[in-house]
Design an enzyme around this catalytic site. Structure first.
Site, mmCIF file in Angstrom:
data_model
loop_
_atom_site.group_PDB
_atom_site.id
_atom_site.type_symbol
_atom_site.label_atom_id
_atom_site.label_comp_id
_atom_site.label_asym_id
_atom_site.label_seq_id
_atom_site.Cartn_x
_atom_site.Cartn_y
_atom_site.Cartn_z
ATOM 1 N N GLN A 1 -10.196 1.835 5.253
ATOM 2 C CA GLN A 1 -9.685 2.119 3.914
ATOM 3 C C GLN A 1 -10.163 1.061 2.924
ATOM 4 O O GLN A 1 -9.877 -0.124 3.080
ATOM 5 C CB GLN A 1 -8.151 2.133 3.951
ATOM 6 C CG GLN A 1 -7.469 2.409 2.630
ATOM 7 C CD GLN A 1 -5.961 2.356 2.763
ATOM 8 O OE1 GLN A 1 -5.419 1.635 3.591
ATOM 9 N NE2 GLN A 1 -5.257 3.144 1.968
ATOM 10 N N GLY A 2 -10.878 1.470 1.892
ATOM 11 C CA GLY A 2 -11.384 0.553 0.878
ATOM 12 C C GLY A 2 -10.583 0.643 -0.403
ATOM 13 O O GLY A 2 -11.021 1.282 -1.378
ATOM 14 N N TYR A 3 -9.418 0.028 -0.409
ATOM 15 C CA TYR A 3 -8.538 0.041 -1.582
ATOM 16 C C TYR A 3 -8.499 -1.337 -2.255
ATOM 17 O O TYR A 3 -8.995 -1.535 -3.338
ATOM 18 C CB TYR A 3 -7.120 0.451 -1.180
ATOM 19 C CG TYR A 3 -6.866 1.935 -1.134
ATOM 20 C CD1 TYR A 3 -7.896 2.851 -0.957
ATOM 21 C CD2 TYR A 3 -5.576 2.435 -1.237
ATOM 22 C CE1 TYR A 3 -7.654 4.209 -0.894
ATOM 23 C CE2 TYR A 3 -5.318 3.795 -1.182
ATOM 24 C CZ TYR A 3 -6.351 4.676 -1.013
ATOM 25 O OH TYR A 3 -6.096 6.027 -0.955
ATOM 26 N N SER A 4 -7.871 -2.325 -1.572
ATOM 27 C CA SER A 4 -7.588 -3.617 -2.197
ATOM 28 C C SER A 4 -8.864 -4.381 -2.539
ATOM 29 O O SER A 4 -9.883 -4.273 -1.857
ATOM 30 C CB SER A 4 -6.730 -4.477 -1.271
ATOM 31 O OG SER A 4 -5.459 -3.898 -1.081
ATOM 32 N N SER B 1 -8.857 -3.346 7.036
ATOM 33 C CA SER B 1 -8.524 -3.404 8.464
ATOM 34 C C SER B 1 -9.577 -2.692 9.306
ATOM 35 O O SER B 1 -9.885 -1.520 9.067
ATOM 36 C CB SER B 1 -7.156 -2.766 8.706
ATOM 37 O OG SER B 1 -6.154 -3.445 7.987
ATOM 38 N N GLU C 1 2.291 8.732 5.663
ATOM 39 C CA GLU C 1 2.970 8.167 6.819
ATOM 40 C C GLU C 1 4.465 7.956 6.617
ATOM 41 O O GLU C 1 5.129 7.468 7.518
ATOM 42 C CB GLU C 1 2.334 6.819 7.184
ATOM 43 C CG GLU C 1 0.965 6.945 7.778
ATOM 44 C CD GLU C 1 0.521 5.619 8.358
ATOM 45 O OE1 GLU C 1 0.623 5.455 9.585
ATOM 46 O OE2 GLU C 1 0.088 4.764 7.596
#
Length: 405
Positions: free
Chosen positions: A129-132, A164, A247
């Site tokens: 996941q490429g968010y922050s 992660s 989730e």
């Protein structure tokens, strides 16, 4: 509140229990009881069994390899897996199977679904996941990674952090700014980007627990096809918010199970160190037990809204703040019980890099001391405690907004 399950899910629960009884050894104590090599071997084999049974894609439509069952069936499955001490696939399945697949089912084109869903299910493609970003963590809408359209491709420049498992993955779903003139919550797109290409650099960094889990990901002219935008150009914020709610129901059901098992281990730890009759220790353990019970009923409330299809609300912030702050207290108590033994960890540290150790884990000083360090990160990732308190203050209590620079 009626917290009983309808008859059709009870029948499914019996089916899952029978599957677990047949698939697991008679002396099974949980994946945490295995050494590291054996645990990973079990997890890989177990993922294949879940996929073959249809449990990895339980709620997906049948045309995409699913069983077409309800969210409540998914909750029942996750409860039974947690109680049995077995994982739901491998760690990166959180991002591929749970997050991205459900996002594609809601927002993806037919071409995106028909290509990526089978590959996610088989494990051929692994995702992160490429968010922050360094200056856009809890305030995610301030992200500056940008994507510019050039012909049939997007060209991406920027940096992501706290990614992660990126050093083990093939693909990353990225939030990137595609309209720099738009307000900060607009002009963002949700892109699917291959990692194994020139212009992408993944740098793992070691956490204070000693584990390698998080990464920095740098994009310097990285490219992805123009049709690999999910949910439409400049609509990424809406897509991202729906992903964050995926989730909620599962965690609301399984968090209390995992944390209760941890309290039971804590009681055994106190006995092991001869502290079980200490009145202060007993009172602190009782406090932990009561907090987990409250967590269970808070979970029912969240689960009710999730099953009704409600969008994420303040209860998500309450739950995140509650369990992450609680976990620092229970691990503090474990360190106090072990005393100087906690300073020289022995035994196997946790395989998990978030929340509790695995079910069945030994009461080793390495298990508890590493979980103690991991617990601190729980107050930071997925929105810091300070940000959660601001959300609750402003949106629930109606207090004035914090002054912004």
């Amino acid at each position: 509140m009626d917290i009983t399950y309808p008859p059709e899910t009870q029948a499914f629960r019996s089916e899952v229990k029978a599957f677990l009884a047949d698939a697991l050894p008679t002396d099974w104590r949980g994946i945490g009881a295995l050494d590291e090599e054996a645990a990973w071997a079990f997890a890989r084999d177990w993922r294949g069994r879940l996929a073959e049974r249809g449990y990895l894609s339980l709620t997906w439509p049948e045309e995409y390899g699913g069983l077409g069952l309800s969210k409540l069936h998914q909750v029942v499955l996750m409860e039974e897996l947690a109680l049995a001490g077995v994982p739901f696939g491998l760690p990166q399945d959180t991002f591929g199977v749970k997050m991205l697949a459900n996002t594609l089912l809601r927002w993806g084109t037919e071409e995106q679904k028909s290509h990526f869903l089978p590959r996610i299910l088989s494990g051929e493609d692994t995702w992160c996941q490429g968010y922050s970003e360094p200056d856009a963590g809890s305030d995610l809408a301030s992200l500056t990674t940008r994507a510019v359209r050039e012909g049939d491709e997007w060209v991406i420049d920027g940096q992501k952090v706290w990614t992660s498992g990126a050093h083990h993955c093939d693909w990353i779903f990225v939030l990137a700014r595609t309209d720099r003139a738009a307000p900060k919550h607009r002009g963002i797109s949700f892109l699917l980007v291959p990692l194994g290409q020139p212009g992408v650099e993944v740098r793992p960094f070691r956490m204070m627990s000693g584990q390698l889990h998080f990464n920095e990901v740098f994009f310097t002219g990285a490219r992805t096809r123009a049709d690999l935008v999910v949910g439409g150009v400049d609509n990424g914020w809406t897509v991202a918010q729906s992903l964050l709610g995926v989730e909620r129901g599962e965690e609301a059901a399984t968090n209390p199970i995992l944390f209760k098992a941890e309290v039971e281990r804590l009681v055994e730890l106190a006995r092991q160190y001869g502290k079980d009759q200490d009145p202060v220790v007993r009172q602190r353990i009782a406090w932990c037990w009561s907090k987990v019970e409250i967590m269970r009923f808070l979970g029912y409330r969240i689960l009710t809204g999730w099953l009704k299809g409600a969008e994420p609300g303040p209860e998500s912030s309450i739950a995140k703040l509650y369990w992450s702050e609680y976990h620092t207290e229970v691990t503090d108590l474990a360190m106090d019980i072990m005393g100087l033994h906690a300073q020289v960890p022995q035994g196997r540290p946790p395989l998990r890099t978030y929340r509790t150790d695995d079910p069945g884990a030994a009461n080793s000083s390495a298990s508890w001391s590493t979980t103690y360090l991991i617990a601190r990160s729980g107050t930071i990732y997925a929105g810091t405690s300070q940000v959660q308190r601001n959300i609750l203050a402003e949106r629930v209590l109606g207090l004035p907004r914090e002054p912004r620079v």
